[in-house]
Enzyme design. Sequence first.
Site, PDB file in Angstrom:
ATOM      1  N   SER A 184      -1.679   5.168  -1.327  1.00 49.83           N
ATOM      2  CA  SER A 184      -0.600   4.617  -0.509  1.00 49.83           C
ATOM      3  C   SER A 184       0.213   5.763   0.081  1.00 49.83           C
ATOM      4  O   SER A 184       0.244   6.858  -0.484  1.00 49.83           O
ATOM      5  CB  SER A 184       0.318   3.724  -1.356  1.00 49.83           C
ATOM      6  OG  SER A 184       1.427   3.292  -0.587  1.00 49.83           O
ATOM      7  N   HIS A 185       0.875   5.491   1.169  1.00 51.36           N
ATOM      8  CA  HIS A 185       1.785   6.481   1.739  1.00 51.36           C
ATOM      9  C   HIS A 185       2.971   6.733   0.823  1.00 51.36           C
ATOM     10  O   HIS A 185       3.634   7.753   0.931  1.00 51.36           O
ATOM     11  CB  HIS A 185       2.271   6.017   3.114  1.00 51.36           C
ATOM     12  CG  HIS A 185       1.260   6.252   4.193  1.00 51.36           C
ATOM     13  ND1 HIS A 185       0.111   5.519   4.313  1.00 51.36           N
ATOM     14  CD2 HIS A 185       1.247   7.158   5.182  1.00 51.36           C
ATOM     15  CE1 HIS A 185      -0.572   5.966   5.347  1.00 51.36           C
ATOM     16  NE2 HIS A 185       0.090   6.959   5.899  1.00 51.36           N
ATOM     17  N   SER A 186       3.234   5.808  -0.071  1.00 50.65           N
ATOM     18  CA  SER A 186       4.331   5.920  -1.018  1.00 50.65           C
ATOM     19  C   SER A 186       3.777   6.125  -2.426  1.00 50.65           C
ATOM     20  O   SER A 186       2.991   5.308  -2.911  1.00 50.65           O
ATOM     21  CB  SER A 186       5.173   4.643  -0.989  1.00 50.65           C
ATOM     22  OG  SER A 186       6.023   4.570  -2.111  1.00 50.65           O
TER      23      SER A 186
END
Length: 134
Positions: free
Chosen positions: A8-10
């Site tokens: 995930s980007h996070s």
Amino acid sequence: MVGIVVVSHSERAAEGIAEIAAEMAGDTRIEPVGGDGNGGIGTVPDAIEAAIDAAAGSEEEEESDADGVVVLVDLGSAVMNADVAVELSDAEAVIADAPVLEGAVNAAVAATDPSATVESVREQAEAARDIEKL
């Protein structure tokens, strides 16, 4: 055993999704990876490659224990960076075209089957595209 990587980007989102999927995963390795390496939003191919290698297991394990890795990604550049990571890794790894949370849960359940393969786990992850919520 087939491992799973959640990209995930996070970093927090990847960890949360992996935590939810782990509830269904038994002994399956699920590795979360996310963020830009500096506490920001993004993805990094080297970090994804390390997660793939960790999900695949150590080289000391028997070959029969390392059945490959299914990678789930959230969006955009995560796909591109996961592609690069799969190419760089020595592990057999495939990217599932699936919603990341539902796909990770489906993959986790599928990976508990003693006869699971990378393809069977990916197929179950991708089947999550058809899950209706209402």
